[in-house]
Design an enzyme around this catalytic site. Structure first.
Site, short mmCIF file in Angstrom:
data_model
loop_
_atom_site.label_atom_id
_atom_site.label_comp_id
_atom_site.label_asym_id
_atom_site.label_seq_id
_atom_site.Cartn_x
_atom_site.Cartn_y
_atom_site.Cartn_z
N PHE A 145 0.82 -1.21 0.00
CA PHE A 145 0.00 0.00 0.00
C PHE A 145 0.86 1.27 0.00
O PHE A 145 0.39 2.32 -0.41
CB PHE A 145 -0.87 0.07 1.27
CG PHE A 145 -1.96 -0.96 1.36
CD1 PHE A 145 -3.11 -0.84 0.59
CD2 PHE A 145 -1.85 -2.03 2.23
CE1 PHE A 145 -4.13 -1.77 0.68
CE2 PHE A 145 -2.87 -2.97 2.33
CZ PHE A 145 -4.00 -2.84 1.56
N SER A 148 -5.02 1.88 -9.18
CA SER A 148 -6.11 2.84 -9.08
C SER A 148 -6.88 2.93 -10.39
O SER A 148 -6.31 2.75 -11.47
CB SER A 148 -5.53 4.21 -8.74
OG SER A 148 -6.47 5.22 -8.94
N TYR A 173 0.85 11.50 -10.05
CA TYR A 173 0.40 10.39 -9.20
C TYR A 173 -0.14 9.25 -10.06
O TYR A 173 0.25 8.08 -9.91
CB TYR A 173 -0.69 10.87 -8.21
CG TYR A 173 -1.45 9.72 -7.58
CD1 TYR A 173 -0.86 8.94 -6.60
CD2 TYR A 173 -2.75 9.40 -8.00
CE1 TYR A 173 -1.54 7.86 -6.03
CE2 TYR A 173 -3.43 8.33 -7.44
CZ TYR A 173 -2.83 7.57 -6.46
OH TYR A 173 -3.51 6.50 -5.92
N LYS A 208 1.19 5.10 -10.93
CA LYS A 208 0.44 3.83 -10.89
C LYS A 208 0.60 3.10 -12.22
O LYS A 208 0.78 1.89 -12.24
CB LYS A 208 -1.05 4.08 -10.58
CG LYS A 208 -1.30 4.58 -9.17
CD LYS A 208 -0.89 3.57 -8.10
CE LYS A 208 -1.01 4.12 -6.70
NZ LYS A 208 -0.36 3.29 -5.67
N ASN A 244 -10.33 15.03 -0.92
CA ASN A 244 -11.36 14.06 -1.33
C ASN A 244 -12.72 14.44 -0.79
O ASN A 244 -12.85 15.09 0.25
CB ASN A 244 -10.98 12.65 -0.88
CG ASN A 244 -9.71 12.17 -1.56
OD1 ASN A 244 -8.68 12.04 -0.93
ND2 ASN A 244 -9.78 11.94 -2.84
#
Ligand code: NAD
Ligand code: UD1
Length: 342
Positions: A83, A127, A152, A156, A202
């Site tokens: 993670f 993601s 970001y 991924k 968020n």
């Protein structure tokens, strides 16, 4: 003997919920985290829920030497759930090198040590951001990846490529890459939850902090999208449901059930909800009127995305169990408990 599972980033939001689910299934849990975006007290929450203690080591996975030292001692780990990463889309735009360094170096160090110690099994946190705005909805795992909208998102995509190439060079490495949609909510005990540092980016923590009086007003970013109510649509998945998918993935890896060395799964509910739907659900379960206003669009936002979860449903035999209202209530209960609101 119970299997030893290393959870990197295990004091973070999704990692801590996953540690709980693993401990409840009698795995022996080893957490490493450098605590750059989480607090050591999370371990107390995990322990209170499970009555078990995970092993904890403060470790920065970008530190090659320290990571090697860790694996020298813990060479008998059975599987790893990775993670640990930085995850703020906004911050990654202003500090791209920090994101490339942190998220990619930590993965490379981890994989090097897995190859060296012949640790065969990895679950990777990917993601839905890798899909950008998909051409078809719901989006499945075969959809082409779009040019990432942020550094970001790019970490991924690159991470998935690094993993694919490393698997191709190895005769034992097996990886499950999980593409999360929008994880929200908290453990029903309210003993662990999402703890964003500073002003949240968020939606859900912004909603609960506004209702708790910490923020004045929620800004809804745009109501002129091509969606039924004009606001963006996302697939909001309960964090406990998400955590359980990691346990199933670990079981698949350690029991040698994989069809291929790299398997990719979407993790969502399969349902899209608009920003206004989420606000409605919050108001219903909390009994509070939320102070919000509509403002202009946020740059980089995709209009709508939700998951085709048939692959995860069938192959992992996993599906979500908690609906949006239950999940919003868990987020609110966590916020209230954390702020001491009765
Ligand atoms: P989080 O920030 O709560 O947890 C990540 C943890 O990793 C933190 O505790 C942080 O201290 C730790 N960490 C970061 N860099 C590290 C390093 N170099 N060495 C050791 N520890 C380090 O984030 P989260 O929401 O739990 O996300 C977990 C993973 O899921 C991340 O990889 C994230 O990119 C991915 N993800 C999250 C979301 C989301 O909306 N939360 C969506 C899709 C994917
Ligand atoms: C983004 C990333 C995702 C990343 C996640 C975690 C994309 C496409 N998605 O998700 O990869 O894992 O952040 O950081 O880059 N909203 C408001 N007001 C607010 C906050 C949000 O209206 O104050 C709206 C947004 O416009 C969006 C929805 O709420 O429509 C969800 O936003 P957010 O929670 O930030 O998640 P994503 O942008 O979907």
């Amino acid at each position: 003997m119970s299997k030893k599972i290393l959870v990197t980033g295990g004091t973070g939001y999704i990692g801590s919920h996953t540690a709980v689910e693993l401990l409840q299934k009698d795995y022996e849990v080893f957490i490493v985290d450098n605590l750059c975006n989480s607090h050591i007290s999370v371990l107390t929450g995990i322990e209170k829920i499970t009555k078990k203690k995970p092993h904890f080591t403060k470790l920065d996975l970008t530190d090659k030497h320290a990571t090697e030292k860790y694996f020298h001692v813990h060479h008998d780990i059975d599987a790893i759930i990775h993670f640990a990463a930085l995850k703020s889309v906004n911050e990654s735009v202003s500090k791209p090198l920090l994101y490339y360094k942190n998220n990619l170096e930590s993965l490379v160090n981890l994989l090097n040590n897995m190859l060296d110690k012949e640790i065969p099994s990895l679950v990777f946190s990917s993601s839905c951001t890798v899909y950008g705005q998909p051409d078809r909805l719901p989006v499945n795992e075969e959809a082409p990846l779009k040019k990432p909208s942020s550094p970001y998102g790019n970490t991924k995509q690159i991470s998935e490529e690094i993993i694919r190439d490393t698997i191709n060079s190895s005769d034992f490495l097996k990886v499950i890459s999980l593409r999360y949609f929008n994880p929200i909510g908290s453990h029903p005990s309210a003993l662990i939850g999402e703890l964003p540092l500073g002003v949240p980016n968020n939606l859900v923590p912004f909603i609960t902090q506004t209702a708790a009086g910490i923020r004045d007003q929620l800004k809804v970013f745009g109501d002129n999208y091509n969606t039924p109510d004009g606001t963006c649509i996302r697939d909001y998945i309960n964090v406990v449901d998400l955590a359980k998918a990691h346990v199933v993935s670990v079981e698949r890896l350690v029991n040698n059930k994989m069809n291929e060395s790299l398997e990719i799964f979407n993790l969502g509910t399969g349902n899209g909800y608009s920003v206004l739907d989420v606000i409605d659900a919050f108001e219903k379960v909390s009994g509070k009127k939320l102070n919000y206003t509509i403002v202009g669009r946020r740059s980089g936002d995709v209009e709508q995305v939700w998951a085709d979860v048939s692959k995860a449903n069938e192959v992992l035999d996993w599906k979500t169990e908690r609906n949006l209202e239950e999940t919003m209530l868990s987020a609110w209960n966590w916020e209230k408990k954390y702020r001491g609101i009765h």
